[in-house]
Design a protein around this motif. Structure first.
Motif, PDB file in Angstrom:
ATOM      1  N   ILE A 496       1.004  -1.091   0.010  1.00  0.00           N
ATOM      2  CA  ILE A 496      -0.091   0.130  -0.106  1.00  0.00           C
ATOM      3  C   ILE A 496       0.832   1.234   0.052  1.00  0.00           C
ATOM      4  O   ILE A 496       1.677   1.404   0.864  1.00  0.00           O
ATOM      5  CB  ILE A 496      -0.625   0.195   1.250  1.00  0.00           C
ATOM      6  N   ILE A 497       0.693   1.941  -0.990  1.00  0.00           N
ATOM      7  CA  ILE A 497       1.499   3.392  -1.136  1.00  0.00           C
ATOM      8  C   ILE A 497       0.579   4.514  -0.770  1.00  0.00           C
ATOM      9  O   ILE A 497      -0.324   4.621  -1.457  1.00  0.00           O
ATOM     10  CB  ILE A 497       2.324   3.340  -2.450  1.00  0.00           C
ATOM     11  N   GLY A 498       0.860   5.117   0.260  1.00  0.00           N
ATOM     12  CA  GLY A 498       0.118   6.302   0.621  1.00  0.00           C
ATOM     13  C   GLY A 498      -1.085   5.972   1.763  1.00  0.00           C
ATOM     14  O   GLY A 498      -2.171   6.130   1.363  1.00  0.00           O
ATOM     15  N   ILE A 502      -7.457   7.954   2.374  1.00  0.00           N
ATOM     16  CA  ILE A 502      -7.933   6.738   1.729  1.00  0.00           C
ATOM     17  C   ILE A 502      -7.367   5.556   1.944  1.00  0.00           C
ATOM     18  O   ILE A 502      -7.745   4.319   2.120  1.00  0.00           O
ATOM     19  CB  ILE A 502      -7.956   7.360   0.113  1.00  0.00           C
ATOM     20  N   GLY A 503      -5.872   5.565   1.776  1.00  0.00           N
ATOM     21  CA  GLY A 503      -5.277   4.256   2.018  1.00  0.00           C
ATOM     22  C   GLY A 503      -5.343   3.644   3.597  1.00  0.00           C
ATOM     23  O   GLY A 503      -5.385   2.801   3.734  1.00  0.00           O
ATOM     24  N   SER A 504      -5.429   4.712   4.705  1.00  0.00           N
ATOM     25  CA  SER A 504      -5.631   4.065   5.907  1.00  0.00           C
ATOM     26  C   SER A 504      -7.009   3.562   5.942  1.00  0.00           C
ATOM     27  O   SER A 504      -7.201   2.465   6.550  1.00  0.00           O
ATOM     28  CB  SER A 504      -5.273   5.231   6.925  1.00  0.00           C
ATOM     29  N   THR A 505      -7.909   4.118   5.222  1.00  0.00           N
ATOM     30  CA  THR A 505      -9.611   3.581   5.277  1.00  0.00           C
ATOM     31  C   THR A 505      -9.606   2.276   4.647  1.00  0.00           C
ATOM     32  O   THR A 505     -10.084   1.326   5.214  1.00  0.00           O
ATOM     33  CB  THR A 505     -10.456   4.458   4.678  1.00  0.00           C
ATOM     34  N   LEU A 506      -8.552   2.300   3.653  1.00  0.00           N
ATOM     35  CA  LEU A 506      -8.710   0.763   2.813  1.00  0.00           C
ATOM     36  C   LEU A 506      -7.862  -0.355   3.794  1.00  0.00           C
ATOM     37  O   LEU A 506      -8.481  -1.326   4.001  1.00  0.00           O
ATOM     38  CB  LEU A 506      -7.953   1.012   1.501  1.00  0.00           C
ATOM     39  N   LEU A 507      -6.990  -0.031   4.543  1.00  0.00           N
ATOM     40  CA  LEU A 507      -6.353  -0.786   5.403  1.00  0.00           C
ATOM     41  C   LEU A 507      -7.191  -1.270   6.303  1.00  0.00           C
ATOM     42  O   LEU A 507      -7.257  -2.413   6.829  1.00  0.00           O
ATOM     43  CB  LEU A 507      -5.042  -0.274   5.929  1.00  0.00           C
ATOM     44  N   ASP A 508      -7.912  -0.290   6.952  1.00  0.00           N
ATOM     45  CA  ASP A 508      -9.006  -0.770   7.990  1.00  0.00           C
ATOM     46  C   ASP A 508      -9.921  -1.641   7.489  1.00  0.00           C
ATOM     47  O   ASP A 508     -10.514  -2.517   8.018  1.00  0.00           O
ATOM     48  CB  ASP A 508      -9.717   0.594   8.653  1.00  0.00           C
ATOM     49  N   GLN A 509     -10.481  -1.298   6.171  1.00  0.00           N
ATOM     50  CA  GLN A 509     -11.444  -2.084   5.630  1.00  0.00           C
ATOM     51  C   GLN A 509     -11.062  -3.686   5.246  1.00  0.00           C
ATOM     52  O   GLN A 509     -11.494  -4.761   5.484  1.00  0.00           O
ATOM     53  CB  GLN A 509     -11.934  -1.786   4.277  1.00  0.00           C
ATOM     54  N   GLY A 532       4.787   5.677   3.242  1.00  0.00           N
ATOM     55  CA  GLY A 532       4.256   6.950   2.910  1.00  0.00           C
ATOM     56  C   GLY A 532       5.571   7.632   2.338  1.00  0.00           C
ATOM     57  O   GLY A 532       6.462   7.140   1.660  1.00  0.00           O
ATOM     58  N   THR A 533       5.559   9.057   2.429  1.00  0.00           N
ATOM     59  CA  THR A 533       6.619   9.805   1.913  1.00  0.00           C
ATOM     60  C   THR A 533       7.990   9.505   2.808  1.00  0.00           C
ATOM     61  O   THR A 533       9.066   9.294   2.227  1.00  0.00           O
ATOM     62  CB  THR A 533       6.312  11.203   1.466  1.00  0.00           C
ATOM     63  N   THR A 577       1.556 -10.227  -6.787  1.00  0.00           N
ATOM     64  CA  THR A 577       1.657  -9.197  -6.115  1.00  0.00           C
ATOM     65  C   THR A 577       0.752  -7.970  -6.677  1.00  0.00           C
ATOM     66  O   THR A 577       0.589  -7.937  -7.811  1.00  0.00           O
ATOM     67  CB  THR A 577       3.233  -8.697  -6.392  1.00  0.00           C
ATOM     68  N   VAL A 578       0.401  -7.183  -5.785  1.00  0.00           N
ATOM     69  CA  VAL A 578      -0.405  -6.095  -6.282  1.00  0.00           C
ATOM     70  C   VAL A 578       0.101  -4.679  -5.663  1.00  0.00           C
ATOM     71  O   VAL A 578       0.224  -4.726  -4.113  1.00  0.00           O
ATOM     72  CB  VAL A 578      -1.848  -6.094  -6.215  1.00  0.00           C
ATOM     73  N   LEU A 579       0.277  -3.755  -6.247  1.00  0.00           N
ATOM     74  CA  LEU A 579       0.614  -2.382  -5.452  1.00  0.00           C
ATOM     75  C   LEU A 579      -0.528  -1.714  -5.434  1.00  0.00           C
ATOM     76  O   LEU A 579      -1.174  -1.598  -6.779  1.00  0.00           O
ATOM     77  CB  LEU A 579       1.995  -1.646  -5.972  1.00  0.00           C
ATOM     78  N   VAL A 580      -1.053  -0.895  -4.520  1.00  0.00           N
ATOM     79  CA  VAL A 580      -2.114  -0.144  -4.336  1.00  0.00           C
ATOM     80  C   VAL A 580      -1.628   1.133  -4.106  1.00  0.00           C
ATOM     81  O   VAL A 580      -1.157   1.682  -3.072  1.00  0.00           O
ATOM     82  CB  VAL A 580      -3.259  -0.609  -3.443  1.00  0.00           C
ATOM     83  N   ASP A 581      -1.703   2.108  -5.169  1.00  0.00           N
ATOM     84  CA  ASP A 581      -1.472   3.680  -5.082  1.00  0.00           C
ATOM     85  C   ASP A 581      -2.226   4.409  -4.497  1.00  0.00           C
ATOM     86  O   ASP A 581      -3.481   4.753  -5.402  1.00  0.00           O
ATOM     87  CB  ASP A 581      -0.552   3.770  -6.630  1.00  0.00           C
ATOM     88  N   CYS A 582      -2.181   4.834  -3.310  1.00  0.00           N
ATOM     89  CA  CYS A 582      -3.304   5.858  -2.728  1.00  0.00           C
ATOM     90  C   CYS A 582      -2.747   6.984  -2.675  1.00  0.00           C
ATOM     91  O   CYS A 582      -3.107   7.544  -1.626  1.00  0.00           O
ATOM     92  CB  CYS A 582      -3.788   5.169  -1.483  1.00  0.00           C
ATOM     93  N   THR A 583      -1.658   7.384  -3.285  1.00  0.00           N
ATOM     94  CA  THR A 583      -1.243   8.824  -3.135  1.00  0.00           C
ATOM     95  C   THR A 583      -2.165   9.561  -4.655  1.00  0.00           C
ATOM     96  O   THR A 583      -2.883   9.049  -5.198  1.00  0.00           O
ATOM     97  CB  THR A 583       0.418   8.988  -3.572  1.00  0.00           C
ATOM     98  N   SER A 584      -1.620  10.842  -4.490  1.00  0.00           N
ATOM     99  CA  SER A 584      -2.017  11.481  -5.674  1.00  0.00           C
ATOM    100  C   SER A 584      -0.749  12.063  -6.432  1.00  0.00           C
ATOM    101  O   SER A 584      -0.952  13.240  -7.087  1.00  0.00           O
ATOM    102  CB  SER A 584      -2.744  12.973  -5.459  1.00  0.00           C
TER     103      SER A 584
END
Ligand SMILES: NC(=O)C1=CN([C@@H]2O[C@H](COP(=O)(O)OP(=O)(O)OC[C@H]3O[C@@H](n4cnc5c(N)ncnc54)[C@H](OP(=O)(O)O)[C@@H]3O)[C@@H](O)[C@H]2O)C=CC1
Ligand SMILES: N[C@@H](CC=O)C(=O)O
Ligand code: NA
Length: 850
Positions: A496-498, A502-509, A532-533, A577-584
């Motif tokens: 999970i990138i970012g 949104i990224g943290s809500t996804l992690l909780d889901q 994160g950065t 493998t999947v990368l989920v880009d939750c940055t902008s």
């Protein structure tokens, strides 16, 4: 002799055989203390079989204590007397703890009598300085005699009719080479019938391990003797089942100490158990399977310390049965390894076509008493390669060099080479025989883990494939092949990138849904990294999502994107493998092509890649079509609303898109739905930001750029080749605030412009209209627009609430009435939900059940 002898109709009792009997075997640890014996008695009583035969080992450590007595006496060490007292004490205390008056007295009298006998025998051994095998067997077998009597009395005390059996009266075996005996089934059956006619009980507690020779001399069944006793008894009674109680949950697909993913196998065929046990898996010794195999009696291996575990059933054939949680096509049941081996390679042109070479090689090996564990010879016959235990290889090499001296000197043999530090990795499974591709999968898994295979052997029974690898590669090899066959193919390593809103809500889901996905849909999502950065958190197995925030604080490292990707994707044991880009971030988006090329799947709500420079976009999409890596981006438009998938569905099924128009911004929708004259414009903007609708910098929304990006994404999806700069955008960010250094500064200064926006709103209202920020993709005319428009109050755009998006697709098929998708189009939960459903779409593309 049994201590309860029935007087009634002794001669008439026939030995009942068959389904009514259930046989149990309890090893030394199961009967190692009073508490454990009580537990065993309960298990026996809980078995509702009509008849039960229970085989017991000596209490734990007792057999060793008995062998120690012999050793001491033989070496004339007086301490054997004290050691014998310790044996007496152990059983005396256990009996005192468990038995009541009459039974106790009877047992203690027998115990003292036995101990006196043993003392006399050990004294004789002490004097002779030597114990014969039969003397030794007689002495060591006492542990079973005592444990069987104590347990029988205990079961009887609990109210169950029960006799104990001294198996030496019944089991007749003949020696068959060192450490082996062959049961004499006919004679044993005869004796069993006689014994039963004198002791016709429904529950029998029999001694394991011990037996008699045909000359009635006490002997033992050697290693794993009690299991063997149970199997022979099972066969003699034609029992419905033999249960072997141990301290493990069953037979594992691989050694669980080496492979954390190892699972307990529900079933194994006799042949599979046979193969697994040879390779050191914690299964029954092969010879213990033979007696029950001929009558197809199942053996169940169960854990006495975990009665809820159903154990492993070894039975006729498990070929057609599907293991729960196991892949349908899983044709390999288990993997095992043998360490401390060396390969010997005998090579030379003089071997080909010369009969007797193999025989000469193995005769030389036999002469030094070495055990050949695996043999491989290619049909060119230029070399024979075999594996022997490392400790024997020196002698083997020497013997071969001497045996083939002449051939070596003459050059007919070029070498006898020893390759030390090897291990065997074996894959076992009966279904391998009929399944093409098993070895391909096996070797592919090893290749991916960069493991070199030194030698290979597969017999034509195809029950096992044996490979030789370097010792230091062995555990890695085991894990690589195990995961290939055992991990669900929808096991996905995620990065999970970012981890922002949104990224943290996804992690909780993910945290909340992971168990259901795994259980119901066999989807095993493992977050291997979050970055994160500044900070990243990595894991080898998967991050515990119940505390990822704490872990990030405690164990976070300095963020390094390359290392992050290597960690998530470099794990050879997870198939996807999947990368989920939750940055902008557009820099993150610029890596997509590279990631897809590396076979990494991508999911993102980040609009930068699809709305960035056209050539880059086209390259990305072309690569996506060429590769087998998937790229999903549903949340880039309308958050969780099915906009992209609806459009793709229309296009893929051959519809023609004419026009797409609507309200694409959750932020601007919220703002104009709520800017109704009661609050200042700037106040409503802050509300939208606080509600999580805006971009990280709300000017991206207010400037119309975010809407323009969505228009571009949909336009390109519809086939238009437009750049972002091709879309005229009406910005709502006052000219002077466009250069603000930060979003905060912009929000601070915004109230100065509230008046302008209020006027616009009022002007519209005066005409019975509302302000709405609308995007249009005019496919027919190949253009897009984004503008603030005025709509009558009864227009569908005026009917929205909250952060609603509304998107209308006018197509060839939906010409009279457009296809409309409407609903909340921004916000943390709905956006993360949209990303999550892309992840599940990926899992279903990878083969998850629907
Ligand atoms: N809000 C919504 O309703 C919707 C949002 N989206 C999209 O979701 C995405 C995320 O938005 P949101 O969660 O609100 O944004 P946030 O600003 O809350 O979070 C962004 C995260 O990205 C991280 N990040 C930024 N650049 C990098 C980088 N180069 N390397 C690693 N991490 C980086 C930030 O890390 P750090 O914390 O270290 O700065 C932060 O954790 C955006 O693309 C947005 O357009 C899409 C649809 C709807
Ligand atoms: N900021 C965006 C979020 C979704 O893309 C919006 O308001 O629509
Ligand atoms: Na969407």
């Amino acid at each position: 002799m049994a201590d309860v002898v029935r007087e009634t109709s002794i001669e008439k009792v026939q030995l009942p055989k068959g389904e009514t009997w259930s046989v149990h075997k309890f090893g030394g640890t199961c009967v190692g203390s009073s508490d454990r014996l009580r537990n065993v008695a309960e298990i026996i009583q809980d078995d509702d079989s009509e008849r039960k035969l229970v085989v017991v080992s000596a209490m734990s450590k007792v057999t060793d204590m008995m062998y120690d007595l012999i050793d001491k006496a033989q070496s004339r060490d007086d301490s054997y007397i004290a050691a014998l007292d310790a044996v007496l004490e152990k059983h005396r205390l256990t009996a005192l703890d468990l038995l009541q008056v009459d039974d106790l007295a009877k047992f203690l009298s027998r115990l003292h009598h036995d101990i006196d006998n043993l003392k006399a025998m050990l004294h004789a051994i002490y004097i002779a300085g030597h114990a014969t095998e039969s003397f030794t067997d007689f002495v060591v077998g006492h542990g079973e005699l005592w444990s069987a009597q104590i347990l029988a009395s205990l079961v009887r005390k609990n109210g169950t009719d029960c006799n104990w059996m001294d198996a030496r009266e019944v089991l007749i075996v003949s020696p068959a080479g060192s450490n082996h005996v062959d049961p004499d089934y006919l004679e044993s059956e005869k004796r069993l019938e006689k014994w039963f006619s004198q002791n016709p009980s429904r529950t029998i507690i029999a001694t394991g391990f011990i037996a008699s020779t045909p000359q009635n001399i006490p002997t033992t069944l050697k290693r794993d003797g009690s299991d063997f006793s149970a199997a022979i008894m099972g066969a003699l009674f034609r029992a419905r089942q033999v249960t072997i109680w141990t301290d493990v949950d069953g037979v594992y697909s691989a050694d669980p100490r080496k492979v954390s993913e190892a699972v307990v196998l529900k079933t194994l065929s006799y042949q599979e158990a046979w193969e697994m046990s040879y390779f050191g898996a914690n299964v029954l010794h092969p010879r213990t399977i033979i007696p029950v195999m001929q009558y197809e009696i199942p053996i169940v291996i169960r854990n006495i310390f975990n009665l809820s575990a159903p154990g492993t059933m070894i039975c006729r054939s498990s070929v057609n049965e599907l293991e729960e949680g196991q892949r349908l096509e899983s044709s390999v049941k288990g993997f095992a390894t043998i360490d401390h081996l060396a390969l010997v390679n005998v090579e030379g042109t003089g071997m080909a076509g010369v009969p007797g070479t193999a025989s000469a090689i193995f005769a030389a090996v036999k002469d030094v008493g070495a055990n050949v564990i695996m043999i491989s010879q290619a049909s060119s016959e230029h070399s024979v390669c075999f594996a022997v235990p490392e400790k024997e290889v020196g002698a083997v090499a020497k013997a071969l060099e001497s045996r083939f001296r002449q051939a070596l000197d003459a050059g007919r043999l070029s070498q006898v080479a020893v390759i030390p530090n090897c291990s065997i990795l074996a894959a076992v499974g009966q279904k391998m025989a009929s399944t093409p591709g098993v070895s391909a999968t096996l070797f592919n898994a090893l290749a991916k883990a960069n493991i070199n295979v030194r030698a290979i052997a597969q017999g034509c029974s195809e029950y096992n494939i044996t490979l030789v690898v370097k010792r230091e590669d062995c555990v890695r090899a085991l894990r690589a092949v195990h995961s290939r066959f055992y991990l669900s193919r929808t096991t996905i390593a995620m990065g999970i990138i970012g981890p922002g809103l949104i990224g943290s809500t996804l992690l909780d889901q993910l945290r909340d849904q992971a168990a259901v996905l795994k259980e119901k849909f066999k989807i095993d999502l493992r977050v291997m990294g979050i970055t994160g950065t500044k900070t990243m958190l990595l894991s080898d197995t998967s991050i515990d999502l119940t505390k990822w925030r704490e872990l990030q604080k405690e164990k976070g490292e300095v963020a390094d994107l390359e290392e992050f990707v290597r960690n998530v994707h470099g794990n050879h044991f997870i198939p996807n493998t999947v990368l989920v880009d939750c940055t902008s971030d557009s820099i993150i988006a610029s890596h997509y092509c590279n990631w897809l090329r590396r076979g990494i799947h991508l999911i993102t709500p980040n609009k930068k890649a699809n709305s960035g420079p056209l050539d880059q976009y086209l390259r990305l999409r072309a690569l996506q079509r060429k590769s087998y890596a998937h790229y999903f981006y549903e949340a880039t438009v309308g958050a969780g609303l099915p906009i992209i998938s609806t459009l793709q569905g229309l296009l893929e099924t051959g519809d023609k898109i004419l026009l797409i128009e609507g309200i694409f911004s959750g932020t601007l929708s919220y703002i104009f739905n709520n800017f109704i004259g009661t609050r200042a414009f700037s106040e409503v903007v802050v509300e939208a930001k606080e509600a999580g609708y805006t971009e990280p910098d709300p000017r991206d929304d207010l400037s119309g750029t975010d809407v323009a990006r969505k228009v571009i994404i949909l336009a390109r999806e519809s086939g238009l080749k437009l750049e972002l700069s091709d879309i005229p955008v009406q910005s709502l960010v006052p000219e002077l605030l466009r250069g603000c250094a930060s979003a905060e500064e912009y929000l601070q200064q915004l109230p100065q412009y509230d008046h302008d926006m209020s006027k616009k709103r009022q002007d519209a209202e005066d005409q019975g209209e509302v302000l709405r920020y609308v995007g249009v993709v005019d496919v027919a005319n190949k253009k897009g627009t984004v503008e603030l428009g005025r709509y009558k109050k009864d227009h569908p755009f005026a009917q929205l609430s909250g952060s609603d998006n509304i998107i209308a697709f006018t197509t060839e098929r939906y010409k009279q009435q457009p296809l409309i998708v409407r609903g909340p189009g921004a916000g943390a939960q709905v956006t993360a939900g949209g990303i999550f459903s892309d992840i599940l779409r990926l899992a279903s593309y990878l083969g998850a059940p629907s």
